[in-house]
Design a protein around this motif. Structure first.
Motif, short mmCIF file in Angstrom:
data_model
loop_
_atom_site.label_atom_id
_atom_site.label_comp_id
_atom_site.label_asym_id
_atom_site.label_seq_id
_atom_site.Cartn_x
_atom_site.Cartn_y
_atom_site.Cartn_z
N TYR A 1 0.86 -1.13 0.04
CA TYR A 1 0.01 0.02 0.05
C TYR A 1 0.78 1.29 0.07
O TYR A 1 1.98 1.17 0.36
N VAL A 2 0.32 2.26 -0.55
CA VAL A 2 0.89 3.51 -0.25
C VAL A 2 -0.21 4.38 -0.11
O VAL A 2 -1.42 4.53 -0.46
N ARG A 3 0.03 5.65 1.09
CA ARG A 3 -1.02 6.21 1.49
C ARG A 3 -0.43 7.87 1.56
O ARG A 3 0.79 7.99 1.69
N GLY A 4 -1.34 8.65 1.67
CA GLY A 4 -0.94 10.15 1.79
C GLY A 4 -1.86 10.92 2.07
O GLY A 4 -3.11 10.61 1.57
N GLY A 5 -1.62 12.26 2.43
CA GLY A 5 -3.00 13.25 2.68
C GLY A 5 -2.52 14.23 3.65
O GLY A 5 -1.16 14.50 3.55
N ALA A 6 -3.36 15.06 4.05
CA ALA A 6 -3.22 16.46 4.81
C ALA A 6 -3.75 16.06 6.18
O ALA A 6 -4.38 15.30 6.54
N MET A 7 -3.01 16.87 6.95
CA MET A 7 -3.32 16.66 8.42
C MET A 7 -3.22 17.96 9.39
O MET A 7 -2.56 18.83 8.98
N LEU A 8 -4.06 18.06 10.30
CA LEU A 8 -4.29 19.07 11.14
C LEU A 8 -4.05 18.44 12.58
O LEU A 8 -4.61 17.62 13.01
N GLU A 9 -2.89 19.23 13.48
CA GLU A 9 -2.95 18.89 14.77
C GLU A 9 -3.06 19.99 15.53
O GLU A 9 -2.18 20.92 15.66
N LEU A 10 -3.95 20.04 16.57
CA LEU A 10 -4.27 21.25 17.34
C LEU A 10 -3.67 20.75 19.06
O LEU A 10 -4.26 19.91 19.47
N PRO A 11 -2.60 21.61 19.45
CA PRO A 11 -2.27 21.35 20.67
C PRO A 11 -3.26 21.57 21.69
O PRO A 11 -3.56 22.74 21.80
N LEU A 12 -3.58 20.76 22.59
CA LEU A 12 -4.35 21.14 23.91
C LEU A 12 -3.76 21.41 25.12
O LEU A 12 -4.10 22.34 25.87
N THR A 13 -2.55 20.80 25.26
CA THR A 13 -1.69 21.13 26.34
C THR A 13 -0.27 20.76 25.75
O THR A 13 0.06 20.61 24.71
N THR A 14 0.76 20.96 26.72
CA THR A 14 2.31 20.51 26.04
C THR A 14 2.31 19.09 25.50
O THR A 14 3.21 18.89 24.98
N ARG A 15 1.50 18.26 26.31
CA ARG A 15 1.79 16.68 25.77
C ARG A 15 0.45 16.12 25.18
O ARG A 15 0.44 14.81 25.13
N PHE A 16 -0.31 16.99 25.10
CA PHE A 16 -1.80 16.47 24.53
C PHE A 16 -2.35 17.09 23.46
O PHE A 16 -2.29 18.22 23.36
N ALA A 17 -2.83 16.44 22.27
CA ALA A 17 -2.97 17.11 21.04
C ALA A 17 -4.27 16.22 20.41
O ALA A 17 -4.11 15.10 20.49
N ALA A 18 -5.00 17.27 19.45
CA ALA A 18 -6.01 16.53 18.94
C ALA A 18 -5.70 16.63 17.20
O ALA A 18 -5.10 17.60 16.98
N SER A 19 -6.06 15.53 16.52
CA SER A 19 -5.61 15.51 15.04
C SER A 19 -6.64 15.17 14.17
O SER A 19 -7.57 14.22 14.51
N LEU A 20 -6.62 15.81 12.90
CA LEU A 20 -7.75 15.29 11.91
C LEU A 20 -6.88 15.07 10.63
O LEU A 20 -5.92 15.93 10.52
N ARG A 21 -7.04 13.81 10.00
CA ARG A 21 -6.35 13.42 8.96
C ARG A 21 -7.40 13.23 7.91
O ARG A 21 -8.46 12.57 8.09
N ALA A 22 -6.83 13.61 6.62
CA ALA A 22 -7.67 13.29 5.32
C ALA A 22 -6.87 12.94 4.43
O ALA A 22 -5.95 13.48 4.17
N GLY A 23 -6.91 11.70 3.48
CA GLY A 23 -6.03 11.29 2.47
C GLY A 23 -6.65 10.24 1.67
O GLY A 23 -7.94 9.97 1.80
N LEU A 24 -5.86 9.50 0.84
CA LEU A 24 -6.17 8.44 -0.08
C LEU A 24 -5.35 7.49 0.21
O LEU A 24 -4.10 7.74 0.26
N SER A 25 -5.66 6.11 0.22
CA SER A 25 -4.65 4.75 0.27
C SER A 25 -4.77 4.04 -1.09
O SER A 25 -5.94 4.11 -1.52
#
Length: 96
Positions: free
Chosen positions: A49-73
């Motif tokens: 397989y090959v996969r790729g896409g865009a991602m957003l990562e929002l830091p909530l604290t110094t060691r905790f983050a929320a992420s959103l990924r969208a792409g195609l495999s």
């Protein structure tokens, strides 16, 4: 590991590269081995397989983050199941 339609099971194993050129936005690209098993185990095959896409990562604290990924495999099972294109969308939490 992803459960698909009609009880099928898809597993992906391999490295992934993430590049974050902007503070919270970036891209990802990965490749590796994939395994596909049908609900009744009549079809069990593997491939690349090959996969790729865009991602957003929002830091909530110094060691905790929320992420959103969208792409195609692109899943290549050869003559067993052919080539499949699978869209991806995921929301996750990361603990560093």
């Amino acid at each position: 590991v992803v459960a698909g339609q009609a009880g099928s099971l898809l597993a992906l194993v391999g490295p992934e590269l993430q590049v974050m050129p902007l503070l919270w936005a970036g891209v990802y690209l990965g490749t590796g081995w994939t395994s596909l098993t049908s609900d009744d185990s009549s079809v069990r095959t593997g491939g690349w397989y090959v996969r790729g896409g865009a991602m957003l990562e929002l830091p909530l604290t110094t060691r905790f983050a929320a992420s959103l990924r969208a792409g195609l495999s692109r899943l290549d099972y050869g003559s067993a199941a052919g080539v499949l294109l699978m869209p991806e969308l995921s929301l996750g939490l990361s603990l560093y």
